[in-house]
Design a protein around this motif. Structure first.
Motif, PDB file in Angstrom:
ATOM      1  N   GLY A 156       0.808  -1.214   0.000  1.00 36.62           N
ATOM      2  CA  GLY A 156       0.000   0.000   0.000  1.00 36.62           C
ATOM      3  C   GLY A 156       0.843   1.266   0.000  1.00 36.62           C
ATOM      4  O   GLY A 156       0.466   2.270   0.616  1.00 36.62           O
ATOM      5  N   VAL A 157       1.987   1.219  -0.685  1.00 36.48           N
ATOM      6  CA  VAL A 157       2.868   2.376  -0.787  1.00 36.48           C
ATOM      7  C   VAL A 157       3.224   2.588  -2.253  1.00 36.48           C
ATOM      8  O   VAL A 157       2.928   1.757  -3.105  1.00 36.48           O
ATOM      9  CB  VAL A 157       4.160   2.185   0.058  1.00 36.48           C
ATOM     10  CG1 VAL A 157       3.832   2.029   1.541  1.00 36.48           C
ATOM     11  CG2 VAL A 157       4.979   1.003  -0.432  1.00 36.48           C
ATOM     12  N   ALA A 158       3.895   3.693  -2.524  1.00 35.19           N
ATOM     13  CA  ALA A 158       4.343   3.971  -3.889  1.00 35.19           C
ATOM     14  C   ALA A 158       5.498   3.051  -4.271  1.00 35.19           C
ATOM     15  O   ALA A 158       6.273   2.621  -3.421  1.00 35.19           O
ATOM     16  CB  ALA A 158       4.789   5.430  -3.999  1.00 35.19           C
ATOM     17  N   GLU A 159       5.609   2.772  -5.560  1.00 36.31           N
ATOM     18  CA  GLU A 159       6.702   1.932  -6.046  1.00 36.31           C
ATOM     19  C   GLU A 159       8.053   2.551  -5.678  1.00 36.31           C
ATOM     20  O   GLU A 159       8.998   1.843  -5.314  1.00 36.31           O
ATOM     21  CB  GLU A 159       6.588   1.754  -7.560  1.00 36.31           C
ATOM     22  CG  GLU A 159       7.609   0.803  -8.133  1.00 36.31           C
ATOM     23  CD  GLU A 159       7.374   0.502  -9.608  1.00 36.31           C
ATOM     24  OE1 GLU A 159       8.317  -0.007 -10.239  1.00 36.31           O
ATOM     25  OE2 GLU A 159       6.270   0.766 -10.131  1.00 36.31           O
ATOM     26  N   SER A 160       8.149   3.873  -5.746  1.00 43.78           N
ATOM     27  CA  SER A 160       9.405   4.538  -5.389  1.00 43.78           C
ATOM     28  C   SER A 160       9.747   4.331  -3.915  1.00 43.78           C
ATOM     29  O   SER A 160      10.933   4.282  -3.555  1.00 43.78           O
ATOM     30  CB  SER A 160       9.328   6.034  -5.704  1.00 43.78           C
ATOM     31  OG  SER A 160       8.259   6.641  -4.993  1.00 43.78           O
ATOM     32  N   THR A 161       8.736   4.162  -3.070  1.00 41.26           N
ATOM     33  CA  THR A 161       8.978   3.890  -1.650  1.00 41.26           C
ATOM     34  C   THR A 161       9.628   2.524  -1.483  1.00 41.26           C
ATOM     35  O   THR A 161      10.575   2.364  -0.707  1.00 41.26           O
ATOM     36  CB  THR A 161       7.665   3.968  -0.849  1.00 41.26           C
ATOM     37  OG1 THR A 161       7.118   5.283  -1.003  1.00 41.26           O
ATOM     38  CG2 THR A 161       7.881   3.671   0.624  1.00 41.26           C
ATOM     39  N   VAL A 162       9.134   1.526  -2.215  1.00 45.65           N
ATOM     40  CA  VAL A 162       9.738   0.199  -2.158  1.00 45.65           C
ATOM     41  C   VAL A 162      11.172   0.264  -2.678  1.00 45.65           C
ATOM     42  O   VAL A 162      12.084  -0.322  -2.084  1.00 45.65           O
ATOM     43  CB  VAL A 162       8.905  -0.837  -2.943  1.00 45.65           C
ATOM     44  CG1 VAL A 162       9.650  -2.167  -3.064  1.00 45.65           C
ATOM     45  CG2 VAL A 162       7.557  -1.048  -2.277  1.00 45.65           C
ATOM     46  N   SER A 163      11.395   0.987  -3.771  1.00 43.44           N
ATOM     47  CA  SER A 163      12.746   1.125  -4.314  1.00 43.44           C
ATOM     48  C   SER A 163      13.673   1.762  -3.283  1.00 43.44           C
ATOM     49  O   SER A 163      14.807   1.306  -3.085  1.00 43.44           O
ATOM     50  CB  SER A 163      12.732   1.953  -5.596  1.00 43.44           C
ATOM     51  OG  SER A 163      11.975   1.304  -6.595  1.00 43.44           O
ATOM     52  N   TRP A 164      13.199   2.796  -2.620  1.00 43.70           N
ATOM     53  CA  TRP A 164      13.998   3.461  -1.584  1.00 43.70           C
ATOM     54  C   TRP A 164      14.267   2.503  -0.423  1.00 43.70           C
ATOM     55  O   TRP A 164      15.398   2.424   0.053  1.00 43.70           O
ATOM     56  CB  TRP A 164      13.304   4.714  -1.074  1.00 43.70           C
ATOM     57  CG  TRP A 164      14.026   5.296   0.107  1.00 43.70           C
ATOM     58  CD1 TRP A 164      13.633   5.288   1.403  1.00 43.70           C
ATOM     59  CD2 TRP A 164      15.309   5.934   0.089  1.00 43.70           C
ATOM     60  NE1 TRP A 164      14.578   5.876   2.189  1.00 43.70           N
ATOM     61  CE2 TRP A 164      15.622   6.293   1.416  1.00 43.70           C
ATOM     62  CE3 TRP A 164      16.226   6.225  -0.921  1.00 43.70           C
ATOM     63  CZ2 TRP A 164      16.799   6.921   1.758  1.00 43.70           C
ATOM     64  CZ3 TRP A 164      17.406   6.877  -0.570  1.00 43.70           C
ATOM     65  CH2 TRP A 164      17.681   7.212   0.755  1.00 43.70           C
TER      66      TRP A 164
END
Length: 181
Positions: A156-164
């Protein structure tokens, strides 16, 4: 992100959603190892993974009809496992493990199995000190080989959050920072 229309489970899913018990059973059989494995990676305990897998299988009986096909079935299923793991963690925190310890002391439940410590050492040694958000991202991306987009959908987060988070996990595990939580 993968196209849900190319999902190899589509035929079984359609039948299971329509109430076909054999199709539902086949889906469970096909994905039980994924359910249990992900739960084990998230918790580091075979006993907890057993409990979570059982809960997820029971939950699927109720939730299968709500599957809308907006994502691959495995992505949707991993989300249910992550949520079940979070629920277990919350329950444990709320009771502070008191009832479990009491049950072991009273002989009503088994204590930790020595195999859990040996079998899960790789999980604990690498990710035990990570905060849950980082641990979940690492398990989904590295352990379940999901894309950052699929993991983001589950969490439930942005893809960029997972990347970070994955960048931070690599930094923390290489000794470049604290991941404690």
């Amino acid at each position: 992100m993968a196209d849900a229309r190319d999902d190899p489970d589509n035929d079984l899913l359609a039948a299971a959603v329509a109430g076909d018990r054999d199709a539902f059973g086949a889906l469970l059989e096909r994905h039980y190892n994924r359910i249990h494995g992900l739960a084990w990676q998230l918790t580091g305990s075979r006993a907890d993974a057993d409990d979570i897998a059982q809960d997820v299988c029971c939950t699927l009986v109720e939730k299968i009809a709500t599957f809308r096909g907006e994502a691959k079935f495995t992505t949707w299923l991993c989300g249910i496992v992550v949520n079940a793991s979070r629920d277990l963690r919350r329950r444990r925190r709320s009771f502070s493990g008191f009832t479990e310890r009491l049950a072991v002391l009273a002989g009503l439940a088994r204590g930790p199995d020595g195999r859990d410590l040996h079998d899960a050492i790789w999980v604990r040694s690498a990710i035990a000190r990570l905060k849950p958000a980082y641990r979940e991202a690492a398990v989904l991306v590295a352990g379940q080989q999901l894309t950052h987009g699929e993991a983001a959908e589950i969490l439930g987060v942005a893809e960029s959050t997972v990347s970070w988070r994955m960048h931070e996990v690599r930094r923390m595990l290489s000794g470049g920072g604290e991941g404690g939580g």
